[in-house]
Design a protein around this motif. Structure first.
Motif, PDB file in Angstrom:
ATOM      1  N   ALA A 182      40.245  30.506  37.599  1.00 20.69           N
ATOM      2  CA  ALA A 182      40.168  31.104  36.077  1.00 20.69           C
ATOM      3  C   ALA A 182      39.550  32.458  36.035  1.00 20.69           C
ATOM      4  N   ARG A 183      39.553  32.946  34.759  1.00 14.70           N
ATOM      5  CA  ARG A 183      38.985  34.278  34.663  1.00 14.70           C
ATOM      6  C   ARG A 183      37.543  34.031  34.280  1.00 14.70           C
ATOM      7  N   GLY A 184      36.500  34.984  34.175  1.00 17.11           N
ATOM      8  CA  GLY A 184      35.322  34.796  33.700  1.00 17.11           C
ATOM      9  C   GLY A 184      34.295  34.664  34.774  1.00 17.11           C
ATOM     10  N   GLU A 185      33.079  34.514  34.281  1.00 18.48           N
ATOM     11  CA  GLU A 185      32.066  34.308  35.112  1.00 18.48           C
ATOM     12  C   GLU A 185      32.089  33.362  36.282  1.00 18.48           C
ATOM     13  N   GLN A 186      32.586  32.183  35.889  1.00 20.32           N
ATOM     14  CA  GLN A 186      32.909  31.217  36.763  1.00 20.32           C
ATOM     15  C   GLN A 186      34.468  31.057  37.004  1.00 20.32           C
ATOM     16  N   GLY A 187      34.829  31.783  37.997  1.00 19.19           N
ATOM     17  CA  GLY A 187      36.232  31.820  38.260  1.00 19.19           C
ATOM     18  C   GLY A 187      36.801  30.822  39.095  1.00 19.19           C
ATOM     19  N   ASP A 188      36.544  29.428  38.916  1.00 20.62           N
ATOM     20  CA  ASP A 188      37.151  28.371  39.849  1.00 20.62           C
ATOM     21  C   ASP A 188      37.266  27.060  38.857  1.00 20.62           C
ATOM     22  N   ASN A 189      37.827  26.164  39.309  1.00 21.27           N
ATOM     23  CA  ASN A 189      37.835  24.958  38.608  1.00 21.27           C
ATOM     24  C   ASN A 189      37.383  23.543  39.805  1.00 21.27           C
TER      25      ASN A 189
ATOM     26  N   SER B  12      32.482  32.868  48.689  1.00 24.70           N
ATOM     27  CA  SER B  12      32.847  33.267  47.053  1.00 24.70           C
ATOM     28  C   SER B  12      33.296  34.640  47.178  1.00 24.70           C
ATOM     29  N   TYR B  13      33.892  35.212  45.858  1.00 27.28           N
ATOM     30  CA  TYR B  13      34.119  36.376  45.761  1.00 27.28           C
ATOM     31  C   TYR B  13      33.960  36.816  44.354  1.00 27.28           C
ATOM     32  N   THR B  14      33.802  38.000  44.074  1.00 25.24           N
ATOM     33  CA  THR B  14      34.004  38.705  42.720  1.00 25.24           C
ATOM     34  C   THR B  14      35.110  39.737  42.899  1.00 25.24           C
ATOM     35  N   TRP B  15      35.844  39.544  41.513  1.00 25.38           N
ATOM     36  CA  TRP B  15      36.946  40.471  41.749  1.00 25.38           C
ATOM     37  C   TRP B  15      37.057  41.234  40.154  1.00 25.38           C
ATOM     38  N   ASN B  16      37.719  42.479  40.200  1.00 26.16           N
ATOM     39  CA  ASN B  16      37.643  43.229  38.921  1.00 26.16           C
ATOM     40  C   ASN B  16      39.201  43.207  38.255  1.00 26.16           C
ATOM     41  N   TYR B  17      39.093  42.639  36.938  1.00 26.10           N
ATOM     42  CA  TYR B  17      40.492  42.527  36.277  1.00 26.10           C
ATOM     43  C   TYR B  17      41.077  43.739  35.958  1.00 26.10           C
ATOM     44  N   ASP B  18      40.484  44.945  35.688  1.00 28.58           N
ATOM     45  CA  ASP B  18      41.022  46.050  35.247  1.00 28.58           C
ATOM     46  C   ASP B  18      41.650  46.641  36.286  1.00 28.58           C
ATOM     47  N   GLU B  19      41.189  46.531  37.698  1.00 28.61           N
ATOM     48  CA  GLU B  19      41.692  47.097  38.688  1.00 28.61           C
ATOM     49  C   GLU B  19      42.418  46.196  39.836  1.00 28.61           C
ATOM     50  N   MET B  20      42.586  44.923  39.034  1.00 35.07           N
ATOM     51  CA  MET B  20      43.066  43.798  40.035  1.00 35.07           C
ATOM     52  C   MET B  20      42.789  44.036  41.570  1.00 35.07           C
TER      53      MET B  20
END
Length: 491
Positions: free
Chosen positions: A357-364, A446-454
C-alpha cells in the motif's frame, strides 16, 4: 389561402419521409453481447457489495449459479440475437473447487451458460502453452475429469504466436452471424504477459503489438463483408468520469474505425465509455458482474450504427440460482469438501493481502506473514512476495485449507538467491509502478520510497542500519518472481 394550401402540401410531402425513417429504424437488427472477464475459476466466489434489499446490510453478489441465472435471464430478452463472450483470465489463479480439477469445472460451467467466443488472458498461460491448448482442444489430464473434451466455443487471439514459426497458436478471429448480419470477433492479449507468467512451458511463445495485430485482420474481415467488429482484449483500462485511459484506450485510438466495441479486462475494474468512437466496457472480476452491450446493425450496410452498454452486478438478492449450474457446483463441492473445510489455524484479526500500500505504513499483514514464512522456510536473510500472487484475504477466526489455497493457488516453489545490497535496491526500484506504487511485501528489511520519483530512498536492516550495497544477502522469492528455470539456484 394559397400560402396555407402550400404549407399543407409541404407538410404532406414531409410525412412519407418521417415514415421512411421510422421504417429504417425498425429494420435495424438488435444484437445483445453479454460479457464476462477475469473470472479466474472463482465459480464459488461471493462477496458483499451493496445493500440490495434495503435492510441496511451489505448483501452477497457473485457465484456461478447466480451469474448463469442473470446471463440466461438477459439472453431470454433477445434469445436469437444474443452472444456470450469473454475477454480472458477465465481460468488460472483459481480456488480449490476449480483448480483441483485443472479448471475443467469452470469450462463445464461456461459451456452450460452458453459461451459463444472468448480470448486468452495472461493466466491461461500459467501452466504453459501445451496445457493451454489441451484446455481448449480437449484431452485427459491426471488431475482433471474423465473424458474432458475441451471447450465447445472458439478461443481467438491475433497477437500470440510461436517464436520459431511465427504461426498463431489459435485462430485470430471468428465470425458469428446474427439474423443475417456478420459480426467479427478479434482477440488480443496484453504484451506484458511474458512478465507475468512462468517461463517454463512458454519459452516458444511471443506476444506482438495488440493494435498492429487487430489492424492486420480487420481488412480480412472487411473482404468477407464484415463491417461490425468487436475486439476481446485482455488489456486494462482506467476510467475517471467519462475519461478512459490505459492500454485498452490506446488500442481504441490506434485501430481501424471499423472496430466498434472493445471488451477490456485484466485490471478487474469498471469501464463503460467511448474512446475514439469505440465503446470500451469491463465488468470487474470473479463473476460479481457482467457487461450487457446492446448493438443496432443496419442491414443495408452491415455497420453498427448504435451501441450502448450496462455493467450489471450479480446480486443474489431477488434472483434464483440457475439449477443446472448449481448442480455442477454441488458435484465438485462434494468432491473437495473435506479438504477445503479442514481447519489448519486461527486468525486473531482479519488478514488483508494483495499489493503493498501507499502511505506511512506501506504494507499489509497477510503479505508480511507470507514473506516472513518464506524467509523462515528457506533460512534466508530476506524475502519478497509479489502482491499479484496473493489472491484473497483471510477472515478473523478459524483458517481452513480452502482459504489458504485461495490465497496462494499457483503451486509456486521457493527460490533462494544471493544478491548484493545494490541489486536488492534495483529489484525494489523495478517493482514500483504507476498507478499502483509498490508490489512487494517484504521480510528481513524495510524501505522507504518516493512516489513522485518512483524511487526507493532508503533500505534498513532489522537492527536499524542501512543496507550495504556491496554486501551479499540471501533473498527468497517464489519461482514466478525468480523467472529463470535453468538456474542452479537453491529451491
Amino acid at each position: 389561402m394559397k400560402k396555407f394550401v402550400m404549407i399543407l402540401l409541404s407538410l404532406s410531402l414531409l410525412v412519407p419521409s418521417f415514415s421512411s425513417l421510422t421504417a429504417v429504424e425498425q429494420d435495424l437488427v438488435d444484437v445483445q453481447l453479454l460479457g464476462v472477464n477475469d473470472w479466474h475459476g472463482q465459480i464459488d466466489y461471493e462477496d458483499s457489495f451493496a445493500d440490495f434489499d434495503g435492510d441496511g446490510e451489505n448483501d452477497p453478489a457473485g457465484r456461478a449459479d447466480y451469474l448463469a441465472a442473470y446471463l440466461k435471464e438477459r439472453e431470454a430478452t433477445n434469445p436469437d440475437n444474443t452472444l456470450m463472450v469473454h475477454s480472458g483470465d477465465m481460468i488460472g489463479g483459481s480456488p480449490l473447487i476449480s483448480a483441483s480439477f485443472q479448471d475443467e469445472p469452470t469450462v463445464e460451467i461456461m459451456e452450460e451458460m452458453g459461451m459463444d467466443v472468448g480470448t486468452l488472458g495472461n493466466h491461461e498461460f500459467d501452466e504453459g502453452v501445451d496445457e493451454l491448448l489441451r484446455m481448449i482442444n480437449g484431452g485427459e489430464h491426471p488431475n482433471g475429469t474423465e473424458g474432458y473434451d475441451g471447450m465447445n466455443f472458439p478461443v481467438v487471439a491475433a497477437n500470440v504466436q510461436y517464436k520459431d514459426t511465427e504461426e498463431l497458436i489459435v485462430d485470430p478471429y471468428v465470425v458469428k452471424e446474427v439474423e443475417g448480419q456478420k459480426i467479427g470477433f478479434i482477440g488480443v492479449v496484453t504484451t506484458e504477459t511474458p512478465n507475468m507468467v512462468i517461463k517454463e512451458g512458454n519459452e516458444n511463445v511471443e506476444f506482438t503489438d495488440e493494435a498492429e495485430a487487430i489492424n492486420k485482420y480487420v481488412p480480412e474481415l472487411k473482404e468477407q463483408g464484415v463491417k461490425s467488429i468487436v475486439v476481446l482484449a485482455h488489456n486494462p483500462a482506467f476510467q475517471e468520469g467519462d475519461a478512459i485511459t490505459g492500454d485498452a484506450a490506446n488500442i481504441a485510438n490506434s485501430v481501424d474505425d471499423e472496430v466498434d466495441v472493445i471488451f477490456a479486462a485484466h485490471n478487474h475494474v469498471y469501464n463503460n465509455g467511448l474512446v475514439d468512437g469505440k465503446l470500451i466496457v469491463q465488468a470487474y472480476s470473479y463473476g460479481t458482474a457482467f457487461s450487457d452491450v446492446d448493438l443496432k446493425i443496419d442491414p443495408a450496410t452491415g455497420d453498427i450504427v448504435e451501441k450502448t452498454a450496462e455493467v450489471v452486478t450479480v446480486a443474489q438478492h431477488g434472483m434464483e440460482p440457475d439449477p443446472a449450474v448449481a448442480s455442477i457446483l454441488d458435484k465438485y463441492e462434494t468432491l473437495v469438501d473435506d479438504i477445503k473445510n479442514e481447519v489448519i489455524g486461527d486468525a486473531a484479526v482479519p488478514l488483508e493481502g494483495g499489493y503493498a500500500a501507499r502511505g506511512e505504513q506501506g504494507d499489509n499483514p497477510l503479505g508480511n506473514l507470507i514473506a516472513d514464512g518464506m524467509k523462515w522456510a528457506m533460512d534466508a536473510d530476506m524475502a519478497m512476495m509479489n502482491g499479484g500472487g496473493i489472491r484473497a484475504d483471510i477472515d478473523e477466526g478459524p483458517i481452513t485449507y480452502g482459504e489458504v489455497f485461495t490465497v496462494q493457488p499457483f503451486g509456486n516453489t521457493l527460490v533462494k538467491a544471493e544478491l548484493t545490497g545494490e541489486s536488492i535496491i534495483d529489484v525494489l526500484n523495478n517493482q514500483l509502478s504507476e498507478p499502483y506504487g509498490p508490489d512487494y511485501s517484504v521480510a528481513g528489511f524495510s524501505y522507504t520510497w518516493n512516489y513522485d520519483e518512483m524511487e526507493v530512498i532508503d533500505v534498513f536492516l532489522p537492527d536499524g542500519s542501512e543496507i550495504d550495497p556491496n554486501e551479499v544477502y540471501t533473498v527468497v522469492v517464489n519461482n514466478y518472481m525468480f523467472g529463470d528455470p535453468d538456474s542452479n539456484i537453491e529451491t
